[in-house]
Design an enzyme around this catalytic site. Structure first.
Site, PDB file in Angstrom:
ATOM      1  N   ARG A 213       0.848  -1.205   0.000  1.00  0.00           N
ATOM      2  CA  ARG A 213       0.000   0.000   0.000  1.00  0.00           C
ATOM      3  C   ARG A 213       0.881   1.253   0.000  1.00  0.00           C
ATOM      4  O   ARG A 213       0.569   2.261  -0.638  1.00  0.00           O
ATOM      5  CB  ARG A 213      -0.952  -0.021   1.202  1.00  0.00           C
ATOM      6  CG  ARG A 213      -2.105  -1.002   0.996  1.00  0.00           C
ATOM      7  CD  ARG A 213      -3.177  -0.865   2.070  1.00  0.00           C
ATOM      8  NE  ARG A 213      -2.809  -1.520   3.308  1.00  0.00           N
ATOM      9  CZ  ARG A 213      -3.187  -2.752   3.662  1.00  0.00           C
ATOM     10  NH1 ARG A 213      -3.965  -3.466   2.870  1.00  0.00           N
ATOM     11  NH2 ARG A 213      -2.820  -3.266   4.816  1.00  0.00           N
ATOM     12  N   PHE A 229     -10.799  -5.697  -6.248  1.00  0.00           N
ATOM     13  CA  PHE A 229     -10.748  -6.557  -5.050  1.00  0.00           C
ATOM     14  C   PHE A 229     -10.307  -5.693  -3.858  1.00  0.00           C
ATOM     15  O   PHE A 229      -9.362  -6.000  -3.146  1.00  0.00           O
ATOM     16  CB  PHE A 229      -9.776  -7.739  -5.240  1.00  0.00           C
ATOM     17  CG  PHE A 229     -10.011  -8.532  -6.487  1.00  0.00           C
ATOM     18  CD1 PHE A 229     -10.982  -9.537  -6.516  1.00  0.00           C
ATOM     19  CD2 PHE A 229      -9.301  -8.261  -7.652  1.00  0.00           C
ATOM     20  CE1 PHE A 229     -11.212 -10.274  -7.672  1.00  0.00           C
ATOM     21  CE2 PHE A 229      -9.522  -8.990  -8.811  1.00  0.00           C
ATOM     22  CZ  PHE A 229     -10.476  -9.999  -8.825  1.00  0.00           C
ATOM     23  N   ASP A 251     -15.399  -4.278  -5.326  1.00  0.00           N
ATOM     24  CA  ASP A 251     -15.372  -5.529  -4.562  1.00  0.00           C
ATOM     25  C   ASP A 251     -16.762  -6.151  -4.645  1.00  0.00           C
ATOM     26  O   ASP A 251     -17.758  -5.456  -4.834  1.00  0.00           O
ATOM     27  CB  ASP A 251     -14.995  -5.271  -3.095  1.00  0.00           C
ATOM     28  CG  ASP A 251     -14.476  -6.526  -2.401  1.00  0.00           C
ATOM     29  OD1 ASP A 251     -13.236  -6.668  -2.261  1.00  0.00           O
ATOM     30  OD2 ASP A 251     -15.295  -7.390  -2.016  1.00  0.00           O
ATOM     31  N   SER A 252     -16.819  -7.479  -4.478  1.00  0.00           N
ATOM     32  CA  SER A 252     -18.122  -8.143  -4.531  1.00  0.00           C
ATOM     33  C   SER A 252     -18.812  -8.159  -3.167  1.00  0.00           C
ATOM     34  O   SER A 252     -19.954  -8.591  -3.061  1.00  0.00           O
ATOM     35  CB  SER A 252     -17.964  -9.578  -5.054  1.00  0.00           C
ATOM     36  OG  SER A 252     -17.035 -10.269  -4.250  1.00  0.00           O
ATOM     37  N   ALA A 281     -15.380  -8.358 -10.168  1.00  0.00           N
ATOM     38  CA  ALA A 281     -14.255  -7.597 -10.721  1.00  0.00           C
ATOM     39  C   ALA A 281     -14.054  -7.874 -12.212  1.00  0.00           C
ATOM     40  O   ALA A 281     -13.771  -6.953 -12.987  1.00  0.00           O
ATOM     41  CB  ALA A 281     -12.981  -7.937  -9.951  1.00  0.00           C
ATOM     42  N   ASP A 301      -5.711  -7.184  -6.541  1.00  0.00           N
ATOM     43  CA  ASP A 301      -5.328  -7.986  -5.362  1.00  0.00           C
ATOM     44  C   ASP A 301      -6.400  -9.042  -5.095  1.00  0.00           C
ATOM     45  O   ASP A 301      -7.117  -8.976  -4.097  1.00  0.00           O
ATOM     46  CB  ASP A 301      -5.152  -7.058  -4.150  1.00  0.00           C
ATOM     47  CG  ASP A 301      -4.667  -7.805  -2.921  1.00  0.00           C
ATOM     48  OD1 ASP A 301      -4.066  -8.882  -3.074  1.00  0.00           O
ATOM     49  OD2 ASP A 301      -4.900  -7.302  -1.800  1.00  0.00           O
ATOM     50  N   CYS A 341      -1.822 -14.262  -3.948  1.00  0.00           N
ATOM     51  CA  CYS A 341      -1.572 -14.753  -2.584  1.00  0.00           C
ATOM     52  C   CYS A 341      -1.629 -16.278  -2.544  1.00  0.00           C
ATOM     53  O   CYS A 341      -1.713 -16.865  -1.474  1.00  0.00           O
ATOM     54  CB  CYS A 341      -2.557 -14.142  -1.597  1.00  0.00           C
ATOM     55  SG  CYS A 341      -4.265 -14.535  -1.938  1.00  0.00           S
TER      56      CYS A 341
HETATM   57  N1  SAH Z   1      -6.703  -5.392  -1.300  1.00  0.00           N
HETATM   58  C1  SAH Z   1      -7.398  -5.650  -0.060  1.00  0.00           C
HETATM   59  C2  SAH Z   1      -7.552  -7.123   0.236  1.00  0.00           C
HETATM   60  C3  SAH Z   1      -8.242  -7.929  -0.857  1.00  0.00           C
HETATM   61  S1  SAH Z   1      -8.852  -9.484  -0.333  1.00  0.00           S
HETATM   62  C4  SAH Z   1      -6.719  -4.883   1.059  1.00  0.00           C
HETATM   63  O1  SAH Z   1      -5.632  -4.314   0.856  1.00  0.00           O
HETATM   64  O2  SAH Z   1      -7.279  -4.840   2.161  1.00  0.00           O
HETATM   65  C5  SAH Z   1      -9.760 -10.001  -1.723  1.00  0.00           C
HETATM   66  C6  SAH Z   1     -11.115  -9.321  -1.912  1.00  0.00           C
HETATM   67  O3  SAH Z   1     -11.671  -9.794  -3.146  1.00  0.00           O
HETATM   68  C7  SAH Z   1     -12.156  -9.600  -0.861  1.00  0.00           C
HETATM   69  O4  SAH Z   1     -12.578  -8.384  -0.310  1.00  0.00           O
HETATM   70  C8  SAH Z   1     -13.337 -10.266  -1.608  1.00  0.00           C
HETATM   71  O5  SAH Z   1     -14.598  -9.812  -1.166  1.00  0.00           O
HETATM   72  C9  SAH Z   1     -13.081  -9.809  -3.019  1.00  0.00           C
HETATM   73  N2  SAH Z   1     -13.581 -10.661  -4.108  1.00  0.00           N
HETATM   74  C10 SAH Z   1     -13.515 -11.995  -4.227  1.00  0.00           C
HETATM   75  N3  SAH Z   1     -13.979 -12.399  -5.434  1.00  0.00           N
HETATM   76  C11 SAH Z   1     -14.344 -11.272  -6.094  1.00  0.00           C
HETATM   77  C12 SAH Z   1     -14.873 -11.013  -7.399  1.00  0.00           C
HETATM   78  N4  SAH Z   1     -15.108 -12.021  -8.259  1.00  0.00           N
HETATM   79  N5  SAH Z   1     -15.109  -9.741  -7.747  1.00  0.00           N
HETATM   80  C13 SAH Z   1     -14.859  -8.729  -6.889  1.00  0.00           C
HETATM   81  N6  SAH Z   1     -14.343  -8.910  -5.652  1.00  0.00           N
HETATM   82  C14 SAH Z   1     -14.093 -10.168  -5.265  1.00  0.00           C
END
Ligand code: SAH
Length: 398
Positions: A213, A229, A251-252, A281, A301, A341
């Site tokens: 970040r 995400f 985000d979803s 996404a 992410d 990850c």
């Molecule tokens: N970048 C964030 C952490 C991301 S964790 C940070 O720095 O805090 C991954 C995220 O992806 C989660 O919030 C989850 O809700 C979201 N997610 C999972 N599948 C998804 C999709 N198909 N479309 C959008 N978001 C999604």
């Protein structure tokens, strides 16, 4: 009473001699004395020589996790006090034990406490108990945590599917001390974040992306940022606070985005400078492409797309698709931050996937930086599997 122990098959002692702490079920020749789940037992080689003292997990592929390689070390509250104090000492060494901040205090194998995750939110702790061994010692571990950290309260977030593999039910709730404020406010870099420890993902916040970040913040000033995400807006808030012209979080999860909006407000970001989109996404990226939108900086992410070796090909395809869509939305000279990850994704493979995605998107670029999990997620030299988070910063030609 007969001594309880676990004997390995001939030749299967090698990882333990290198202080790796996992004992796979296929390496076990026999278990003597019917230990209970989580009980501490000695591990011996085929000739009966002591190798380690480990927690027994009868229901798991990982039959044992080593607590200690020292034959004279007892696994008691004093043992946990020593290990926890060492972990806390490392965070102090890193400058991460500052008031009002948060960090990962105990990172399982990385802190020689396999199966235990502890995150610190200000003066409160959130714990995840992932193995039968930690579960069996939970009272001693809690007492040790309280005595080392003096925490105001400890909340359990053991609502994770991996517990089923250990024969353990999911569990959440206050373990000791006072209830955590909801949300709890922490400071990271120059930003403030509200965290919902009770209902958020994992224990509520992704501390592993702290350094990344900061890397985004360094390049964000004056830029149009797309944060895919986004969860509770971590990268988006960091970019906005650093002076981004505009930020779109996608985000979803609606509750995650509600906190993202709260976090933007708390950091005094004017409403005109950000949008939060609750959407898939992949679909949102295609929609933006079809609308002809472009961005100067994009963060990808995603959650773990590769859960097992069997899911490797499909997972890689998903990482490549998302990176291609990201590249397609970048303005000339724009920068992509993409992450994986998945522990099964190697840095080499991730780099290749990113390069292939750029080719598919018909852009050329240069790698500026490689990123990984922040230092409060240390990786034991003996257990390299603890390295899971990879990131690449790529700038496309202007
Ligand atoms: N970048 C964030 C952490 C991301 S964790 C940070 O720095 O805090 C991954 C995220 O992806 C989660 O919030 C989850 O809700 C979201 N997610 C999972 N599948 C998804 C999709 N198909 N479309 C959008 N978001 C999604």
């Amino acid at each position: 009473m007969e001594k309880k122990f676990l004997k390995l098959k001939p030749g299967r002692e090698k990882p333990l001699l290198r202080h790796h702490c996992w004992i796979f079920s296929g390496a076990v020749a026999e278990v003597v004395g019917a230990p209970a789940p989580g009980e501490t037992i000695d591990v011996v080689d085929a000739a009966g020589k002591f190798l380690a003292r480990a927690a027994w997990s009868p229901n798991s592929q990982l039959s044992g996790r080593v607590w200690s390689f020292n034959e004279s070390e007892a696994i008691d509250e004093a043992f946990f006090v020593r290990r926890i104090a060492a972990a806390v000492g490392l965070r102090s060494f890193l400058g991460l034990n500052t008031p009002g901040s948060g960090c990962r205090l105990i990172h399982s194998e990385g802190d020689n406490l396999p199966g235990l995750i502890v995150d610190r939110y200000g003066e409160y702790l959130a714990v995840q108990i992932l193995s039968a061994g930690v579960e069996r010692h939970r009272d001693e571990i809690l007492a040790a945590l309280m005595s080392v950290t003096n925490a105001k309260g400890i909340y359990e977030r053991s609502d994770v599917p991996v517990r089923a593999r250990e024969g353990l039910p999911e569990r959440t709730g206050l373990l000791c001390g006072e209830a955590l404020p909801n949300p709890i406010i922490i400071t990271e870099n120059d930003c403030r974040f509200a965290v919902d420890v009770r209902h958020g993902q994992k224990t509520g916040f992704y501390f592993d992306q702290r350094d990344s970040r900061r890397a985004v913040a360094r390049l964000a000033s004056g830029r149009r940022v797309l944060n895919l995400f986004s969860y509770t807006g971590g990268f988006g808030v960091a970019a906005a606070v650093a002076g981004a012209e505009h930020v779109v979080n996608v985000d979803s999860s609606a509750p995650a985005l509600a906190l993202a909006a709260h976090n933007m407000e708390m950091n005094k970001i004017a409403a005109a400078r950000y949008e939060n989109h609750c959407a898939d996404a992949f679909e949102e990226l295609r929609r933006f492409r079809d609308e002809g939108r472009s961005f100067d900086l994009i963060v990808l992410d995603p959650p773990k797309f590769i859960e097992s070796q069997r899911a490797l090909t499909r997972g890689c395809r998903a990482y490549q698709d998302i990176a291609r869509l990201g590249f397609e939305l970048l303005a000339p000279g724009g920068v992509l931050f993409n992450f994986s990850c998945s522990g099964l994704m190697t840095p080499e493979l991730f780099q290749k996937i990113t390069a292939d995605a750029a080719l598919e998107a018909n852009v050329s670029g240069v790698m500026l930086q490689r990123l990984s999990q922040s230092a409060d997620h240390p990786v034991s030299l003996a257990v390299p599997e603890g390295f899971y988070l990879k990131g690449l910063v790529t700038r496309i030609a202007g």
